[in-house]
Design an enzyme around this catalytic site. Structure first.
Site, PDB file in Angstrom:
ATOM      1  N   GLU A  68       0.839  -1.205   0.000  1.00  0.00           N
ATOM      2  CA  GLU A  68       0.000   0.000   0.000  1.00  0.00           C
ATOM      3  C   GLU A  68       0.871   1.251   0.000  1.00  0.00           C
ATOM      4  OE1 GLU A  68      -0.086  -2.631   1.927  1.00  0.00           O
ATOM      5  OE2 GLU A  68      -1.984  -2.914   2.953  1.00  0.00           O
ATOM      6  N   CYS A 109      -0.387   0.471   7.552  1.00  0.00           N
ATOM      7  CA  CYS A 109      -0.842   0.920   6.227  1.00  0.00           C
ATOM      8  C   CYS A 109      -2.203   1.592   6.322  1.00  0.00           C
ATOM      9  CB  CYS A 109      -0.900  -0.263   5.267  1.00  0.00           C
ATOM     10  SG  CYS A 109       0.740  -0.837   4.862  1.00  0.00           S
ATOM     11  N   SER A 193      16.793 -40.405 -14.722  1.00  0.00           N
ATOM     12  CA  SER A 193      15.627 -39.505 -14.777  1.00  0.00           C
ATOM     13  C   SER A 193      15.909 -38.214 -15.539  1.00  0.00           C
ATOM     14  CB  SER A 193      15.155 -39.172 -13.361  1.00  0.00           C
ATOM     15  OG  SER A 193      16.172 -38.499 -12.652  1.00  0.00           O
ATOM     16  N   TRP A 195      16.271 -36.444 -19.079  1.00  0.00           N
ATOM     17  CA  TRP A 195      15.241 -35.618 -18.495  1.00  0.00           C
ATOM     18  C   TRP A 195      13.884 -36.184 -18.856  1.00  0.00           C
ATOM     19  CZ3 TRP A 195      17.066 -32.670 -14.880  1.00  0.00           C
ATOM     20  CH2 TRP A 195      18.336 -32.107 -15.006  1.00  0.00           C
ATOM     21  N   SER A 249      20.067 -40.457   6.772  1.00  0.00           N
ATOM     22  CA  SER A 249      20.155 -41.024   8.132  1.00  0.00           C
ATOM     23  C   SER A 249      21.528 -41.620   8.439  1.00  0.00           C
ATOM     24  CB  SER A 249      19.115 -42.131   8.318  1.00  0.00           C
ATOM     25  OG  SER A 249      17.931 -41.832   7.663  1.00  0.00           O
ATOM     26  N   GLU A 339      11.808 -32.427  -3.496  1.00  0.00           N
ATOM     27  CA  GLU A 339      12.033 -32.956  -4.846  1.00  0.00           C
ATOM     28  C   GLU A 339      12.385 -34.443  -4.812  1.00  0.00           C
ATOM     29  OE1 GLU A 339      13.919 -30.973  -7.992  1.00  0.00           O
ATOM     30  OE2 GLU A 339      13.299 -28.977  -7.387  1.00  0.00           O
ATOM     31  N   GLY A 341      13.304 -38.471  -4.075  1.00  0.00           N
ATOM     32  CA  GLY A 341      12.497 -39.428  -4.808  1.00  0.00           C
ATOM     33  C   GLY A 341      11.370 -40.087  -4.029  1.00  0.00           C
ATOM     34  N   LEU A 344      11.497 -40.948   0.016  1.00  0.00           N
ATOM     35  CA  LEU A 344      11.283 -39.798   0.906  1.00  0.00           C
ATOM     36  C   LEU A 344       9.868 -39.229   0.696  1.00  0.00           C
ATOM     37  CD1 LEU A 344      12.640 -38.062   3.079  1.00  0.00           C
ATOM     38  CD2 LEU A 344      13.370 -36.499   1.274  1.00  0.00           C
ATOM     39  N   ASN A 345       9.403 -39.217  -0.546  1.00  0.00           N
ATOM     40  CA  ASN A 345       8.040 -38.720  -0.808  1.00  0.00           C
ATOM     41  C   ASN A 345       7.014 -39.508  -0.003  1.00  0.00           C
ATOM     42  OD1 ASN A 345       8.962 -36.838  -2.593  1.00  0.00           O
ATOM     43  ND2 ASN A 345       8.304 -37.900  -4.456  1.00  0.00           N
TER      44      ASN A 345
HETATM   45  N1  LIG Z   1      11.523 -37.499 -11.800  1.00  0.00           N
HETATM   46  C1  LIG Z   1      11.567 -36.924 -10.612  1.00  0.00           C
HETATM   47  O1  LIG Z   1      10.807 -36.008 -10.311  1.00  0.00           O
HETATM   48  C2  LIG Z   1      12.565 -37.415  -9.599  1.00  0.00           C
HETATM   49  C3  LIG Z   1      12.842 -36.635  -8.473  1.00  0.00           C
HETATM   50  C4  LIG Z   1      13.748 -37.116  -7.536  1.00  0.00           C
HETATM   51  C5  LIG Z   1      14.355 -38.339  -7.726  1.00  0.00           C
HETATM   52  N2  LIG Z   1      14.088 -39.041  -8.858  1.00  0.00           N
HETATM   53  C6  LIG Z   1      14.703 -40.356  -9.051  1.00  0.00           C
HETATM   54  O2  LIG Z   1      14.364 -41.148  -7.936  1.00  0.00           O
HETATM   55  C7  LIG Z   1      15.415 -42.043  -7.683  1.00  0.00           C
HETATM   56  C8  LIG Z   1      15.798 -41.968  -6.230  1.00  0.00           C
HETATM   57  O3  LIG Z   1      14.678 -42.354  -5.473  1.00  0.00           O
HETATM   58  P1  LIG Z   1      14.811 -42.848  -3.984  1.00  0.00           P
HETATM   59  O4  LIG Z   1      13.448 -43.119  -3.542  1.00  0.00           O
HETATM   60  O5  LIG Z   1      15.845 -43.883  -3.896  1.00  0.00           O
HETATM   61  O6  LIG Z   1      15.465 -41.559  -3.300  1.00  0.00           O
HETATM   62  P2  LIG Z   1      15.081 -40.556  -2.141  1.00  0.00           P
HETATM   63  O7  LIG Z   1      13.684 -40.645  -1.766  1.00  0.00           O
HETATM   64  O8  LIG Z   1      15.606 -39.225  -2.593  1.00  0.00           O
HETATM   65  O9  LIG Z   1      16.002 -41.060  -0.979  1.00  0.00           O
HETATM   66  C9  LIG Z   1      15.614 -42.134  -0.192  1.00  0.00           C
HETATM   67  C10 LIG Z   1      16.513 -42.255   1.007  1.00  0.00           C
HETATM   68  O10 LIG Z   1      16.338 -41.145   1.862  1.00  0.00           O
HETATM   69  C11 LIG Z   1      16.772 -41.528   3.157  1.00  0.00           C
HETATM   70  N3  LIG Z   1      15.909 -41.034   4.207  1.00  0.00           N
HETATM   71  C12 LIG Z   1      16.283 -40.338   5.275  1.00  0.00           C
HETATM   72  N4  LIG Z   1      15.277 -40.074   6.089  1.00  0.00           N
HETATM   73  C13 LIG Z   1      14.211 -40.614   5.538  1.00  0.00           C
HETATM   74  C14 LIG Z   1      12.862 -40.695   5.953  1.00  0.00           C
HETATM   75  N5  LIG Z   1      12.422 -40.125   7.070  1.00  0.00           N
HETATM   76  N6  LIG Z   1      12.028 -41.336   5.145  1.00  0.00           N
HETATM   77  C15 LIG Z   1      12.441 -41.891   3.998  1.00  0.00           C
HETATM   78  N7  LIG Z   1      13.713 -41.859   3.568  1.00  0.00           N
HETATM   79  C16 LIG Z   1      14.597 -41.228   4.336  1.00  0.00           C
HETATM   80  C17 LIG Z   1      16.761 -43.045   3.172  1.00  0.00           C
HETATM   81  O11 LIG Z   1      18.105 -43.508   3.218  1.00  0.00           O
HETATM   82  P3  LIG Z   1      18.799 -43.631   4.655  1.00  0.00           P
HETATM   83  O12 LIG Z   1      17.883 -44.451   5.503  1.00  0.00           O
HETATM   84  O13 LIG Z   1      20.098 -44.233   4.411  1.00  0.00           O
HETATM   85  O14 LIG Z   1      18.888 -42.239   5.163  1.00  0.00           O
HETATM   86  C18 LIG Z   1      16.168 -43.425   1.845  1.00  0.00           C
HETATM   87  O15 LIG Z   1      16.665 -44.615   1.313  1.00  0.00           O
HETATM   88  C19 LIG Z   1      16.523 -41.705  -8.603  1.00  0.00           C
HETATM   89  O16 LIG Z   1      16.530 -42.602  -9.669  1.00  0.00           O
HETATM   90  C20 LIG Z   1      16.191 -40.318  -9.079  1.00  0.00           C
HETATM   91  O17 LIG Z   1      16.680 -40.083 -10.363  1.00  0.00           O
HETATM   92  C21 LIG Z   1      13.208 -38.615  -9.787  1.00  0.00           C
END
Ligand SMILES: NC(=O)c1ccc[n+]([C@@H]2O[C@H](COP(=O)([O-])OP(=O)(O)OC[C@H]3O[C@@H](n4cnc5c(N)ncnc54)[C@H](OP(=O)(O)O)[C@@H]3O)[C@@H](O)[C@H]2O)c1
Length: 411
Positions: A68, A109, A193, A195, A249, A339, A341, A344-345
């Site tokens: 503002e 404001c 991945s 691209w 971890s 982001e 993989g 973690l997702n």
């Molecule tokens: N196309 C896309 O958008 C995209 C994006 C990202 C990745 N990718 C692809 O995905 C693949 C990697 O996937 P990913 O699933 O192996 O990798 P990630 O999800 O990035 O990493 C997984 C690791 O994170 C660690 N971690 C630590 N704390 C965690 C928790 N609370 N919960 C879960 N995991 C935890 C674990 O290892 P520790 O237990 O040893 O810590 C686990 O094995 C690659 O091929 C990559 O190119 C694609």
């Protein structure tokens, strides 16, 4: 200045139509603060007199003037240049968020609006900040100003998903982003991945990186892709780099990875889960006497200016994502771009820390055993699915981008 009667007597219908046009302009202007205003809200303001914009302003940077006041300054500047405008008095201000009425880093404001004799205020979102909520509107009305509220509220609210969430929860707003093929794969069966999406979609993601204070991946992604996770947006000059957060971890990060090599340039937090160390930040004192391989690696990473957080879950096996969000939120981080993989997702969704999902679908098929955006065992019953609501769908080049809120929209 002569205000002719014709322009003064704008009928209600055209007045409403123009209200929408000017509020949409205010929404566009608000976006100038993206990446710079955090953890403050994005706000835009437009001042209109005789159906003409005489001033515009945004909240451009944390701690700087509010939208503002910037709009009033720009109107005053225009007064000097334009013989057809003689004062702000009698104008309408369109503002995407309820004007503040308290002394923060800048004066209220509402005061500026009243002092400049603006006669009408059109507001988009209500400010959920208890110091402001409803009070800004009341002060303006008590000063005899016509105030319209909740105008294009949904669009205005969408500007500030991050701010509203952070204000209410003191936890970062988490946006999970992934790029997948038409058959739902984020990587080939060999983990490749690069691209999946087009250059246009990837540039779009770079701009999102500028908007978010943090960017988080699991160690799996670091090992597979060796990413930089900085912001390389071409359309933004000097973009802001998000703080990189690596969930690792067991301290598997390679010391020659791009993340480690560039840690002096881009702020980096490595999160580990080690029950033998204190919870929270790991400092040199904690490990100075360690002669183990792990201790030496931690020392090496600290020397590289990497901040190390130790946040283990109750099973002492993995990082507790909820505690991590609490820690980062209390430290001032309002937003995280997750982001992936898939591992973690899945964990992030399961912990309930994800607020929004941004899913790119590219016109490609990988087939076979490629990775999915969300791993784990999944669910048995359809009725147990995590519910999403669509926020937005659009094409970016050849890719489809769908944005979802997870569960109910947070305010
Ligand atoms: N196309 C896309 O958008 C995209 C994006 C990202 C990745 N990718 C692809 O995905 C693949 C990697 O996937 P990913 O699933 O192996 O990798 P990630 O999800 O990035 O990493 C997984 C690791 O994170 C660690 N971690 C630590 N704390 C965690 C928790 N609370 N919960 C879960 N995991 C935890 C674990 O290892 P520790 O237990 O040893 O810590 C686990 O094995 C690659 O091929 C990559 O190119 C694609």
């Amino acid at each position: 200045m002569n205000i002719d009667n014709e322009s003064m007597n704008i009928d209600n219908e055209s007045k409403n139509k123009n209200d929408e046009k000017y509020m949409r302009r205010a929404i566009e202007i608000a976006k100038k603060g993206i990446g710079w205003a955090n953890p403050n809200p994005l706000v835009g303001a437009v001042i209109v007199k005789n159906d003409k914009i005489i001033g515009e302003g945004a909240h451009l940077k944390y701690g700087s003037l509010h939208a503002e006041r910037n709009a009033i300054l720009s109107a005053k500047d225009n007064l000097e240049k334009d013989d057809n405008i003689d004062s702000i008095e009698g104008s309408t201000i369109y503002v995407t968020l309820e004007p503040c009425c308290h002394y923060g880093k800048t004066p209220p404001c509402t005061e500026a609006i009243i002092d400049n004799k603006i006669k009408r205020v059109v507001i988009g979102s209500r400010d959920p900040n208890p110091k402001v909520s409803g009070k800004g509107v009341r002060i303006l009305r008590e000063a005899g100003i016509e105030v319209i509220t909740d105008f294009l509220k949904e669009e205005c609210d969408a500007l500030n998903d991050i701010f509203f969430h952070y204000l209410k929860n003191k936890r970062p707003y988490v946006l999970m982003k992934y790029a997948m093929t038409a058959d739902g794969k984020i990587a080939t069966s060999t983990g490749k991945s690069k691209w999946i999406t087009s250059a246009l979609a990837r540039e779009y993601v770079q701009e999102i990186r500028h908007k978010y204070m943090g960017i988080m991946v699991g160690i799996g992604t670091v090992l597979a892709d060796d990413p930089l996770l900085n912001c390389r947006a071409k359309n933004i000059s000097n973009p802001r780099h998000p703080i990189r957060i690596i969930c690792d971890s067991n301290l598997r990060i390679p010391i020659d990875s791009n993340i480690v090599k560039t840690a002096s340039r881009y702020e980096t937090i490595l999160v580990i889960a080690d029950k033998n160390l204190n919870m929270g930040e790991v400092v040199a004192e904690d490990i100075k006497l360690s002669t183990t391989e792990k201790g030496e690696k931690l020392n090496f990473l600290l020397d590289k200016k990497i901040k190390i957080l130790n946040i283990f879950d109750k099973n002492n096996t993995r990082i507790d994502l909820n505690s991590l969000m609490k820690y980062l939120g209390e430290g001032g981080m309002d937003s995280i771009l997750l982001e992936g993989g898939g591992i973690l997702n899945e964990s992030a969704l399961e912990s309930g820390i994800v607020n929004e999902i941004m899913s790119f679908i590219s016109p490609k098929i990988f087939g076979g055993g490629g990775k999915s955006p969300v791993s784990g065992n999944g669910i048995d019953e359809v009725s147990d699915a995590i519910k999403l609501s669509i926020k937005d769908i659009k094409m970016i080049g050849d890719d489809i981008l769908t944005c979802y809120y997870v569960g109910r929209k947070e305010k």
